[in-house]
Design a protein around this motif. Structure first.
Motif, PDB file in Angstrom:
ATOM      1  N   TYR A 172       0.798  -1.223   0.000  1.00  0.00           N
ATOM      2  CA  TYR A 172       0.000   0.000   0.000  1.00  0.00           C
ATOM      3  C   TYR A 172       0.836   1.281   0.000  1.00  0.00           C
ATOM      4  CZ  TYR A 172      -3.987  -3.021   0.507  1.00  0.00           C
ATOM      5  OH  TYR A 172      -4.944  -3.992   0.272  1.00  0.00           O
ATOM      6  N   ARG A 173       2.162   1.133  -0.088  1.00  0.00           N
ATOM      7  CA  ARG A 173       3.028   2.288  -0.342  1.00  0.00           C
ATOM      8  C   ARG A 173       3.517   2.319  -1.783  1.00  0.00           C
ATOM      9  NH1 ARG A 173       7.817   2.555   1.889  1.00  0.00           N
ATOM     10  NH2 ARG A 173       7.997   4.799   1.599  1.00  0.00           N
ATOM     11  N   LYS A 174       3.858   1.142  -2.322  1.00  0.00           N
ATOM     12  CA  LYS A 174       4.477   1.076  -3.641  1.00  0.00           C
ATOM     13  C   LYS A 174       3.507   0.611  -4.726  1.00  0.00           C
ATOM     14  CE  LYS A 174       8.562   2.139  -1.983  1.00  0.00           C
ATOM     15  NZ  LYS A 174       9.219   3.436  -2.316  1.00  0.00           N
ATOM     16  N   LEU A 175       2.825  -0.512  -4.480  1.00  0.00           N
ATOM     17  CA  LEU A 175       2.018  -1.127  -5.537  1.00  0.00           C
ATOM     18  C   LEU A 175       0.640  -0.493  -5.676  1.00  0.00           C
ATOM     19  CD1 LEU A 175       2.929  -4.869  -4.894  1.00  0.00           C
ATOM     20  CD2 LEU A 175       4.060  -3.207  -6.374  1.00  0.00           C
ATOM     21  N   ARG A 176       0.004  -0.217  -4.561  1.00  0.00           N
ATOM     22  CA  ARG A 176      -1.337   0.362  -4.589  1.00  0.00           C
ATOM     23  C   ARG A 176      -1.453   1.401  -3.471  1.00  0.00           C
ATOM     24  NH1 ARG A 176      -4.979  -4.085  -5.976  1.00  0.00           N
ATOM     25  NH2 ARG A 176      -3.786  -3.741  -7.852  1.00  0.00           N
ATOM     26  N   PRO A 177      -0.906   2.592  -3.685  1.00  0.00           N
ATOM     27  CA  PRO A 177      -0.842   3.601  -2.617  1.00  0.00           C
ATOM     28  C   PRO A 177      -2.209   3.900  -2.009  1.00  0.00           C
ATOM     29  CG  PRO A 177       0.473   4.277  -4.501  1.00  0.00           C
ATOM     30  CD  PRO A 177      -0.303   3.067  -4.939  1.00  0.00           C
ATOM     31  N   ASP A 178      -2.268   3.830  -0.676  1.00  0.00           N
ATOM     32  CA  ASP A 178      -3.508   4.109   0.046  1.00  0.00           C
ATOM     33  C   ASP A 178      -3.125   4.616   1.436  1.00  0.00           C
ATOM     34  OD1 ASP A 178      -5.932   3.940   1.607  1.00  0.00           O
ATOM     35  OD2 ASP A 178      -6.756   2.632   0.053  1.00  0.00           O
ATOM     36  N   ALA A 179      -3.214   5.929   1.628  1.00  0.00           N
ATOM     37  CA  ALA A 179      -2.788   6.532   2.900  1.00  0.00           C
ATOM     38  C   ALA A 179      -3.653   6.070   4.068  1.00  0.00           C
ATOM     39  CB  ALA A 179      -2.816   8.056   2.782  1.00  0.00           C
ATOM     40  N   PHE A 180      -4.937   5.830   3.813  1.00  0.00           N
ATOM     41  CA  PHE A 180      -5.823   5.410   4.905  1.00  0.00           C
ATOM     42  C   PHE A 180      -5.415   4.036   5.438  1.00  0.00           C
ATOM     43  CE2 PHE A 180      -9.653   3.714   6.816  1.00  0.00           C
ATOM     44  CZ  PHE A 180     -10.132   4.793   7.546  1.00  0.00           C
ATOM     45  N   ILE A 181      -5.132   3.097   4.520  1.00  0.00           N
ATOM     46  CA  ILE A 181      -4.704   1.763   4.950  1.00  0.00           C
ATOM     47  C   ILE A 181      -3.343   1.830   5.632  1.00  0.00           C
ATOM     48  CG2 ILE A 181      -4.012  -0.520   4.117  1.00  0.00           C
ATOM     49  CD1 ILE A 181      -6.208  -0.388   2.081  1.00  0.00           C
ATOM     50  N   LEU A 182      -2.451   2.688   5.141  1.00  0.00           N
ATOM     51  CA  LEU A 182      -1.158   2.850   5.793  1.00  0.00           C
ATOM     52  C   LEU A 182      -1.318   3.339   7.223  1.00  0.00           C
ATOM     53  CD1 LEU A 182       1.008   4.427   2.935  1.00  0.00           C
ATOM     54  CD2 LEU A 182       1.180   2.117   3.881  1.00  0.00           C
ATOM     55  N   SER A 183      -2.280   4.231   7.447  1.00  0.00           N
ATOM     56  CA  SER A 183      -2.512   4.717   8.810  1.00  0.00           C
ATOM     57  C   SER A 183      -3.022   3.583   9.699  1.00  0.00           C
ATOM     58  CB  SER A 183      -3.509   5.875   8.791  1.00  0.00           C
ATOM     59  OG  SER A 183      -4.801   5.436   8.423  1.00  0.00           O
ATOM     60  N   GLN A 184      -3.861   2.707   9.147  1.00  0.00           N
ATOM     61  CA  GLN A 184      -4.332   1.548   9.922  1.00  0.00           C
ATOM     62  C   GLN A 184      -3.159   0.637  10.289  1.00  0.00           C
ATOM     63  OE1 GLN A 184      -8.112  -0.408   8.693  1.00  0.00           O
ATOM     64  NE2 GLN A 184      -8.043   0.967   6.943  1.00  0.00           N
ATOM     65  N   LEU A 185      -2.285   0.389   9.326  1.00  0.00           N
ATOM     66  CA  LEU A 185      -1.117  -0.451   9.588  1.00  0.00           C
ATOM     67  C   LEU A 185      -0.203   0.173  10.633  1.00  0.00           C
ATOM     68  CD1 LEU A 185      -0.284  -1.488   5.910  1.00  0.00           C
ATOM     69  CD2 LEU A 185      -1.122  -2.999   7.725  1.00  0.00           C
ATOM     70  N   ALA A 186      -0.042   1.498  10.589  1.00  0.00           N
ATOM     71  CA  ALA A 186       0.817   2.175  11.557  1.00  0.00           C
ATOM     72  C   ALA A 186       0.246   2.066  12.976  1.00  0.00           C
ATOM     73  CB  ALA A 186       0.990   3.638  11.160  1.00  0.00           C
ATOM     74  N   VAL A 187      -1.050   2.312  13.103  1.00  0.00           N
ATOM     75  CA  VAL A 187      -1.684   2.208  14.421  1.00  0.00           C
ATOM     76  C   VAL A 187      -1.595   0.775  14.944  1.00  0.00           C
ATOM     77  CG1 VAL A 187      -3.886   2.362  15.635  1.00  0.00           C
ATOM     78  CG2 VAL A 187      -3.222   4.159  14.041  1.00  0.00           C
ATOM     79  N   PHE A 188      -1.846  -0.199  14.065  1.00  0.00           N
ATOM     80  CA  PHE A 188      -1.759  -1.601  14.479  1.00  0.00           C
ATOM     81  C   PHE A 188      -0.348  -1.940  14.946  1.00  0.00           C
ATOM     82  CE2 PHE A 188      -0.449  -5.886  13.329  1.00  0.00           C
ATOM     83  CZ  PHE A 188      -1.316  -6.650  14.101  1.00  0.00           C
ATOM     84  N   THR A 189       0.668  -1.453  14.222  1.00  0.00           N
ATOM     85  CA  THR A 189       2.052  -1.741  14.591  1.00  0.00           C
ATOM     86  C   THR A 189       2.363  -1.241  15.991  1.00  0.00           C
ATOM     87  OG1 THR A 189       2.735  -1.607  12.270  1.00  0.00           O
ATOM     88  CG2 THR A 189       4.456  -1.405  13.935  1.00  0.00           C
ATOM     89  N   VAL A 190       1.918  -0.023  16.280  1.00  0.00           N
ATOM     90  CA  VAL A 190       2.169   0.548  17.611  1.00  0.00           C
ATOM     91  C   VAL A 190       1.450  -0.266  18.692  1.00  0.00           C
ATOM     92  CG1 VAL A 190       1.798   2.564  19.071  1.00  0.00           C
ATOM     93  CG2 VAL A 190       2.555   2.861  16.700  1.00  0.00           C
TER      94      VAL A 190
END
Length: 262
Positions: free
Chosen positions: A218-236
């Motif tokens: 979701y950064r390189k192949l199919r950019p999606d800032a909303f999904i990236l934010s979900q992944l970031a919150v989950f990681t924390v």
């Protein structure tokens, strides 16, 4: 409204009136959908609508809701004794024609909720995956696999349905991450009774690999800032919770564990 009307008049309605009334409503919604689709096709506005939902797809959404109400009504009237998960499973199966005809995120989201409910209710009765006796962890991994497969299908078939806001993949990513976090929470009971085992460490490595793959996609192949934010919150949340559990096992000091987790 349909459910409330039936409940309020339950004692005054016979079996035929209840079932025939809901069936009649189902027929009306389908006819309305056909008329709206025919008019839209004539005007070449089939893909237009409010929030990416054409009018005929909204009518099919109501048809899908009424289908579930009809199944519940049949089960309540004739006391079929079926397991709750079978009602939602049949509801998901019978929704497939409306799903194929509408091809709109609005109907797909309802179908995903119904299907996940069926899986959760099924897991409440039997475990499909068992990990060394950790049935709760196995149930969580079952939900991860189901929603991850649905996410892959949604991304592959994205051109075949109308989802201008990418609601379907974002919702499936959220469901997958919640289930992934549940795999960690399921081990808490066993961690309190046993020592730290290899399964938990292997699980953390696998979760890290899954999240890293998600960041790449979701950064390189199919950019999606909303999904990236979900992944970031989950990681924390996942990393903090994992450190909290592991440090508490080794240090047996809740103050130190909380400090390390933060």
């Amino acid at each position: 409204g349909v459910v409330t009307w039936i409940a309020a008049n339950w004692d005054g309605l016979g079996k035929f009136e209840r079932i025939a009334g809901v069936q009649g409503l189902l027929a009306v919604t389908v006819v309305v959908a056909l008329v709206l689709a025919w008019r839209a096709r004539r005007q070449s506005t089939l893909a237009e609508g409010v929030a990416g939902v054409p009018a005929f797809a909204g009518a099919l959404f109501l048809a899908a809701v009424v289908t579930g109400g009809l199944l519940a009504l049949l089960g309540q009237t004739y006391q079929t004794g079926a397991d709750p998960w079978t009602l939602f499973a049949w509801w998901a199966v019978l929704m497939l024609p409306w799903l194929w005809a509408a091809r709109s995120w609005f109907v797909i989201v309802l179908w995903l909720v119904v299907l996940n409910t069926a899986v959760v209710l099924l897991l409440g009765e039997r475990s499909l995956i068992r990990l060394d006796g950790h049935s709760l962890a196995g149930d969580a991994w079952t939900l991860v696999v189901v929603n991850a497969v649905l996410l892959a299908l949604a991304e592959c078939l994205r051109a075949r349905f109308n989802d201008p806001y990418r609601v379907v993949p974002r919702l499936l990513v959220l469901a997958t991450l919640v289930a992934l976090f549940g795999t960690l929470a399921a081990y808490i009971e066993y961690i309190m009774r046993e020592s730290l085992n290899q399964d938990l460490l292997l699980q953390a490595v696998f979760v890290a690999a899954v999240v890293a793959a998600g960041f790449h996609i979701y950064r390189k192949l199919r950019p999606d800032a909303f999904i990236l934010s979900q992944l970031a919150v989950f990681t924390v949340l996942y990393a903090g919770s994992f450190v909290l559990l592991v440090s508490w096992l080794f240090a047996e000091s809740i103050e130190l564990s909380v400090t390390l987790a933060f």
